[in-house]
Design a protein around this motif. Sequence first.
Motif, PDB file in Angstrom:
ATOM      1  N   MET A   1      -4.061   1.851  86.478  1.00  0.00           N
ATOM      2  CA  MET A   1      -4.002   0.664  85.622  1.00  0.00           C
ATOM      3  C   MET A   1      -2.557   0.498  85.159  1.00  0.00           C
ATOM      4  N   GLY A   2      -2.061  -0.721  85.183  1.00  0.00           N
ATOM      5  CA  GLY A   2      -0.696  -0.995  84.778  1.00  0.00           C
ATOM      6  C   GLY A   2      -0.515  -0.903  83.272  1.00  0.00           C
ATOM      7  N   ASP A   3       0.730  -0.757  82.872  1.00  0.00           N
ATOM      8  CA  ASP A   3       1.042  -0.648  81.446  1.00  0.00           C
ATOM      9  C   ASP A   3       0.585  -1.869  80.665  1.00  0.00           C
ATOM     10  N   GLN A   4       0.799  -3.046  81.235  1.00  0.00           N
ATOM     11  CA  GLN A   4       0.420  -4.273  80.534  1.00  0.00           C
ATOM     12  C   GLN A   4      -1.092  -4.361  80.348  1.00  0.00           C
ATOM     13  N   GLN A   5      -1.838  -3.972  81.376  1.00  0.00           N
ATOM     14  CA  GLN A   5      -3.296  -4.018  81.293  1.00  0.00           C
ATOM     15  C   GLN A   5      -3.805  -3.004  80.269  1.00  0.00           C
ATOM     16  N   ARG A   6      -3.209  -1.803  80.265  1.00  0.00           N
ATOM     17  CA  ARG A   6      -3.606  -0.765  79.311  1.00  0.00           C
ATOM     18  C   ARG A   6      -3.350  -1.240  77.876  1.00  0.00           C
ATOM     19  N   LEU A   7      -2.205  -1.849  77.657  1.00  0.00           N
ATOM     20  CA  LEU A   7      -1.870  -2.354  76.332  1.00  0.00           C
ATOM     21  C   LEU A   7      -2.819  -3.488  75.932  1.00  0.00           C
ATOM     22  N   THR A  26       2.767  -1.023  68.633  1.00  0.00           N
ATOM     23  CA  THR A  26       3.048  -0.325  69.885  1.00  0.00           C
ATOM     24  C   THR A  26       1.771   0.348  70.385  1.00  0.00           C
ATOM     25  N   GLU A  27       1.826   0.804  71.621  1.00  0.00           N
ATOM     26  CA  GLU A  27       0.670   1.502  72.189  1.00  0.00           C
ATOM     27  C   GLU A  27       0.318   2.731  71.353  1.00  0.00           C
ATOM     28  N   GLN A  28       1.320   3.472  70.938  1.00  0.00           N
ATOM     29  CA  GLN A  28       1.087   4.664  70.118  1.00  0.00           C
ATOM     30  C   GLN A  28       0.445   4.289  68.779  1.00  0.00           C
TER      31      GLN A  28
END
Length: 52
Positions: A1-7, A26-28
């Motif tokens: 899964m791409g970073d954008q999709q995960r976010l 942020t993601e964190q």
Amino acid sequence: MGDQQRLHDLRQQAHDAGIEGNSKMTEQQLREALRKVGKGERPEMAKQEAKR
């Protein structure tokens, strides 16, 4: 899964959990807030503490 999709998925989960205004987190920060909500903390407080 791409970073954008995960976010995007994290933001959707945060929205579903009642954490409003999460688009600038942020993601964190999202992960931390979701963890706190999962432990029973109010969404507003979880967001505030995760953004510190």
